[in-house]
Design an enzyme around this catalytic site. Structure first.
Site, PDB file in Angstrom:
ATOM      1  N   GLU A   5       0.870  -1.186  -0.117  1.00  0.00           N
ATOM      2  CA  GLU A   5       0.036  -0.029  -0.065  1.00  0.00           C
ATOM      3  C   GLU A   5       0.892   1.386   0.227  1.00  0.00           C
ATOM      4  OE1 GLU A   5      -3.513   1.886   2.819  1.00  0.00           O
ATOM      5  OE2 GLU A   5      -2.052   0.490   3.677  1.00  0.00           O
ATOM      6  N   CYS A  57      -5.473  -2.953   2.618  1.00  0.00           N
ATOM      7  CA  CYS A  57      -5.355  -2.658   4.195  1.00  0.00           C
ATOM      8  C   CYS A  57      -6.438  -3.178   5.080  1.00  0.00           C
ATOM      9  CB  CYS A  57      -4.767  -1.581   4.212  1.00  0.00           C
ATOM     10  SG  CYS A  57      -3.669  -1.607   5.847  1.00  0.00           S
ATOM     11  N   LYS A 102      -9.553   2.272  -2.361  1.00  0.00           N
ATOM     12  CA  LYS A 102      -9.732   1.905  -1.067  1.00  0.00           C
ATOM     13  C   LYS A 102     -11.121   2.176  -0.623  1.00  0.00           C
ATOM     14  CE  LYS A 102      -7.396   1.655   3.542  1.00  0.00           C
ATOM     15  NZ  LYS A 102      -6.348   1.872   4.189  1.00  0.00           N
TER      16      LYS A 102
END
Length: 250
Positions: free
Chosen positions: A39, A138, A104
């Site tokens: 990330e 994540c 995300k």
């Protein structure tokens, strides 16, 4: 499909240095079909993106060049600015220069990511080398419903790129294994090592799991290194046929 996971120690805020490090890692592990970076691999996890997020697509341009050079797909997330808004954008780039991206969805509110970034609202899959691949970043790992596989058109490989700190490492290990098992898929979890100016420490935990949740390949903790392995569709499809749990998914 031959996959290489790149566990790097990210140089804070220096896209040029981090792309060079990634180039060296790829050069040291030739012949893979897919290279996966962590990330925000080009800057570190920047919750204050001003001055760090890219609007000139430098890192994306590097990914395109490297994909064309190697004949492989390159993927990882980049802090991106577009139209005055910031995104934690996971790019998947193929050798023909085409790119698909996932923004995300679950922003890390505990760390303030939601104050500066705009969350995406779309689930994204790509097809590469015959594999259907789902992209995630994540904190998405904590929300199984977001990546729930189904029996209709199931994906085959789930990728999480992350900056997951060592203080919560136990959760990382447990949740990755759970996501592989419950979704009957291969899973790549690619984390970083090192530290950042905030004081957070990262110890890695980068791993490739099979649909039974067993390790295929892993990077050593606290080490800047790569892990490479080959995954095949036949055993996955056979397992799903013999034990068709996805058909009962909610």
């Amino acid at each position: 499909m031959k996959v290489t996971l790149i566990q790097s120690n990210i140089v804070w805020g220096d896209a040029g240095a981090n792309c060079l490090k990634a180039s060296e890692a790829i050069g040291a592990t030739p012949g893979s079909d897919l290279y996966i970076l962590p990330e925000m691999f080009s800057t570190g996890f920047a919750t204050e993106p001003e001055g760090l997020a890219e609007s000139d697509c430098f890192s994306l341009g590097w990914m395109r060049d490297k994909a064309r050079e190697t004949g492989a797909a390159i993927c990882g997330s980049v802090a991106t600015e577009e139209g005055g808004r910031y995104f934690n954008r996971f790019y998947f780039v193929t050798p023909d220069g085409a790119e698909v991206h996932y923004d995300k969805h679950h922003l890390f509110t505990f760390g303030g990511e939601h104050h500066r970034y705009t969350g995406g609202d779309s689930r994204v899959e790509v097809v590469w080398k015959g594999f259907r691949i789902r992209l995630a970043v994540c904190y998405d790992l904590r929300f199984p419903g977001w990546v729930r596989n189904t029996g209709d058109t199931p994906y085959d490989l789930l990728i999480y790129v992350a900056s997951w700190p060592s203080v919560r490492r136990h959760a990382w290990d447990a949740l990755l294994r759970a996501r592989a098992i419950e979704n009957q898929c291969y899973l790549a979890g690619v984390n970083r090592v090192g530290s950042e100016p905030s004081g957070l420490e990262y110890d890695g935990g980068t791993v490739l799991l099979d649909p039974w949740g067993k390790e295929i390949a892993r990077c050593a903790d606290h080490s800047e290194e790569c892990a490479t392995a080959t995954i095949d569709l036949e055993p996955l499809q056979s397992f799903r046929k013999q034990f068709p749990v996805l058909k009962d998914a909610d």
